[in-house]
Design an enzyme around this catalytic site. Structure first.
Site, short mmCIF file in Angstrom:
data_model
loop_
_atom_site.label_atom_id
_atom_site.label_comp_id
_atom_site.label_asym_id
_atom_site.label_seq_id
_atom_site.Cartn_x
_atom_site.Cartn_y
_atom_site.Cartn_z
N ASN A 150 0.84 -1.21 0.00
CA ASN A 150 0.00 0.00 0.00
C ASN A 150 0.87 1.25 0.00
O ASN A 150 1.93 1.29 0.63
CB ASN A 150 -1.00 -0.01 1.16
CG ASN A 150 -0.37 -0.17 2.53
OD1 ASN A 150 0.66 -0.82 2.68
ND2 ASN A 150 -0.98 0.43 3.54
N GLU B 94 -3.34 -4.12 -3.10
CA GLU B 94 -3.90 -4.99 -4.15
C GLU B 94 -3.97 -4.26 -5.49
O GLU B 94 -3.64 -4.81 -6.54
CB GLU B 94 -5.31 -5.47 -3.78
CG GLU B 94 -5.37 -6.39 -2.59
CD GLU B 94 -5.54 -5.65 -1.26
OE1 GLU B 94 -5.01 -4.53 -1.12
OE2 GLU B 94 -6.21 -6.20 -0.37
N CYS C 191 -10.69 -4.56 0.10
CA CYS C 191 -11.84 -3.64 0.02
C CYS C 191 -12.59 -3.85 -1.29
O CYS C 191 -12.07 -4.46 -2.24
CB CYS C 191 -11.36 -2.19 0.17
SG CYS C 191 -10.62 -1.50 -1.31
N CYS D 38 -10.85 -2.79 -4.58
CA CYS D 38 -9.80 -3.73 -5.05
C CYS D 38 -10.43 -4.97 -5.66
O CYS D 38 -9.95 -5.50 -6.67
CB CYS D 38 -8.87 -4.11 -3.90
SG CYS D 38 -7.79 -2.76 -3.40
N CYS E 165 -4.43 1.11 -2.20
CA CYS E 165 -4.26 -0.19 -1.53
C CYS E 165 -3.21 -1.04 -2.26
O CYS E 165 -3.03 -0.92 -3.48
CB CYS E 165 -5.56 -0.99 -1.57
SG CYS E 165 -6.91 -0.29 -0.61
N GLU F 232 0.53 5.27 0.64
CA GLU F 232 -0.33 6.36 1.14
C GLU F 232 0.21 7.72 0.71
O GLU F 232 1.35 7.83 0.22
CB GLU F 232 -0.45 6.25 2.66
CG GLU F 232 -1.15 4.95 3.05
CD GLU F 232 -1.37 4.79 4.54
OE1 GLU F 232 -0.88 5.62 5.33
OE2 GLU F 232 -2.06 3.82 4.92
N1 THU Z 1 -5.33 -1.31 2.56
C1 THU Z 1 -4.81 -2.14 1.61
O1 THU Z 1 -3.73 -1.92 1.09
N2 THU Z 1 -5.52 -3.24 1.28
C2 THU Z 1 -6.67 -3.62 1.87
O2 THU Z 1 -7.20 -4.67 1.53
C3 THU Z 1 -7.30 -2.77 2.89
C4 THU Z 1 -6.60 -1.51 3.21
C5 THU Z 1 -4.53 -0.15 2.96
C6 THU Z 1 -5.07 1.19 2.56
C7 THU Z 1 -4.41 2.08 3.59
O3 THU Z 1 -3.10 2.39 3.14
C8 THU Z 1 -4.30 1.20 4.83
O4 THU Z 1 -4.41 -0.13 4.36
C9 THU Z 1 -5.37 1.47 5.86
O5 THU Z 1 -6.64 1.42 5.31
#
Ligand code: THU
Length: 165
Positions: free
Chosen positions: A62, A75, A112, A115, A73, A64
């Site tokens: 991920n 994925e 989520c 994704c 995310c 940010e």
């Molecule tokens: N996140 C993912 O990378 N994948 C998921 O399946 C759920 C959430 C990340 C997004 C964000 O950077 C952090 O997790 C918190 O939501």
């Protein structure tokens, strides 16, 4: 009124050793990908490893951003990287894991909806379902094949035309 019920099916494994060798290795690759997570805001690291048909393994995490919605995310970072560079080499398996210093994760992270929608697009593009390994380092591993196991009411491209049921 008609009531409908949708059942989903997934397998739960208590430990990594119960998985076949290649899947164990892919989960370990997902753990390696946690290192590249850029998650200073949530402090929640997500790592992905994707095994392609050729044997190649792609890693992602991920990413940010200070402008929160600009992040992505793990994925989708993985899937868009595949779509842009390797789409002639089908994705067979995708391992996903997560880690945070804040508390102990005791069950797998499930992707989520956004994704899963992207995953559905590429399953359709490559014409084969993807095996998903949701790996929790201090908990069970959940395994299911095909995005519809997780998101039965996907938005499919046929809804964009009048061909939909
Ligand atoms: N996140 C993912 O990378 N994948 C998921 O399946 C759920 C959430 C990340 C997004 C964000 O950077 C952090 O997790 C918190 O939501």
């Amino acid at each position: 009124m008609t009531e409908h019920e949708i059942k989903i099916n997934f397998k739960e494994y208590a430990s990594l050793e119960e998985l076949e060798q290649a899947d164990q290795q892919l989960c370990k690759e997902a753990v390696k990908a946690l290192k590249t997570s850029h998650s200073p805001y949530s402090k929640f690291r997500v790592g992905v490893a994707m095994q392609l048909k050729s044997g190649k393994i792609l890693h992602a995490s991920n990413q940010e951003n200070a402008a929160y919605p600009s992040g992505l995310c793990a994925e989708r970072v993985a899937l868009f990287h595949w779509g842009a560079n390797y789409s002639d080499d089908p994705i067979e398996t995708m391992a996903i894991t997560a880690y945070t210093d804040e508390f102990q994760l005791t069950r797998p992270v499930t992707s989520c909806g956004a994704c899963l929608q992207v995953l559905a697009e590429y399953e359709k593009k490559q014409n084969s379902a993807i095996k998903m390994l949701l790996y929790c380092q201090q908990g069970p591993i959940w395994v299911a094949t095909g995005v519809e196991s997780f998101l039965p009411f996907l938005f499919f491209e046929d809804r964009l035309t009048n061909k939909a049921l």
